[in-house]
Design an enzyme around this catalytic site. Sequence first.
Site, PDB file in Angstrom:
ATOM      1  CB  SER A   1      -0.816  -0.038   1.263  1.00 44.50           C
ATOM      2  OG  SER A   1      -1.985   1.133   1.089  1.00 44.50           O
TER       3      SER A   1
ATOM      4  CG  ASP B   1       6.628   5.250 -11.899  1.00 47.81           C
ATOM      5  OD1 ASP B   1       7.270   4.107 -12.201  1.00 47.81           O
ATOM      6  OD2 ASP B   1       5.555   5.463 -12.115  1.00 47.81           O
TER       7      ASP B   1
ATOM      8  CE  LYS C   1      -4.822  -2.055   0.837  1.00 44.32           C
ATOM      9  NZ  LYS C   1      -5.042  -0.513   0.904  1.00 44.32           N
TER      10      LYS C   1
END
Length: 433
Positions: free
Chosen positions: A296, A307, A321
Amino acid sequence: MNRKLKNLLVWVAFAIITASGVIVGRWTVKAVSAESETYQELKLFTEVISLVKTSYVEDVKAKDLIYGAIKGMISSLDPHSAFMTPDMFKEMKVDTKGEFGGVGIQIGKKGGFLTVIAPIEDTPAYIAGIKAGDIISKVNGESTEKMTLFDAVNKMRGPRGTKVILTIIRKGWTEPKDFPISREIIKVQSVKYKVMEGNIGYIKISQFQEKTVQDLVKAVNFLKEKKITSVVVDLRNDPGGLLQSAVGVAEQFLPSHKLVVYIKDRSGDKKDFYTESEGKLDSIPMVVLVNEGSASASEIVAGALKDWNRAIILGVTTFGKGSVQSVLGLSDGSGLRLTTARYYTPNGISIQNTGITPDIIVKLKSETGKEHKVLREKDLTGHLDNEQVETKEGEEPDSTPLEIEEKDDLQLQRAIDILKTGDSFKKNSKITS
């Protein structure tokens, strides 16, 4: 009135109620709408409650029936949605503050069994010898077979000094074993830090709570005073927590106005979360450690740093998740934790069931041969699908050591080697925009 006649009247009453429901349904069929269909279903619900109240073999409270029905309804959704009674709702709010009375373990459901994801370091459960992968078959002698996660947590929590007995099933044992554990005030210190190898900062984040960002800023200031030249951020076995806390943590390592994560509800409405200020450690070389227990909020941070090419992600694939839960207070003091959106990394990737794949995969090896099977989102009953990629079902789960000492921690050692040599970092250290 004899018993046969009484039973007959009950069934006649049932038939009348049922028939009247059909008739009402036919009269309104031309004007039927989603709302009226829901009303019809609710009518059935009230009929059942009425019958149970009047005819069940024992007296039952209406609130118990309604709470039980709501729990069953919500548990039919995904594994992260749940109904909380007023007491459980209070506990949940305490949990996000990082302090509660309990034994100190993170749990989940695997194959219908209540399973230990990880014991929290230095807590009563950790000291008693509870291990990741253990199955909790009973709590105080009560079977956990039909227990929800919140029910189990509620039974394990309590005032400091009181005892709870966990019955544990562990791979390799011939029979279950009882663990009597005294509850303590569990203060989850979500941020720990130190200097390694003279100039490498090490920051361990164990949960994303209300004070995590505040504690992280203290850690960063301390490490900057020590003139560190690179940093390891350890998110292993971090089950997540508050979304805003994840954004605040990422902000310490990224420039301002960088997208950290965006969420999207079922209507397609999107909400972006950006860094608002310059990160205090947004330029020095950085390695982020992750594993199967990184879930999470930890995956949000790892995904953003990956990224933006801000850090090398090292370890094994994370938990997977990719959903967001909203916590809603209800009129009687109870609460609802409801999955309301999915989240995506800055590059638009959903990690639901797939997790974050590290740039460098390093698996830990057990020196003692004692390992446990890994539990991930895709293993949970009722998990949501990933709309971007098909979930691979039936894969043999990975194994990981029950415990690892720092001297045997190959993932941390590899991170330090990378930061010392800098070779692998050069191609990843530039922030893209």
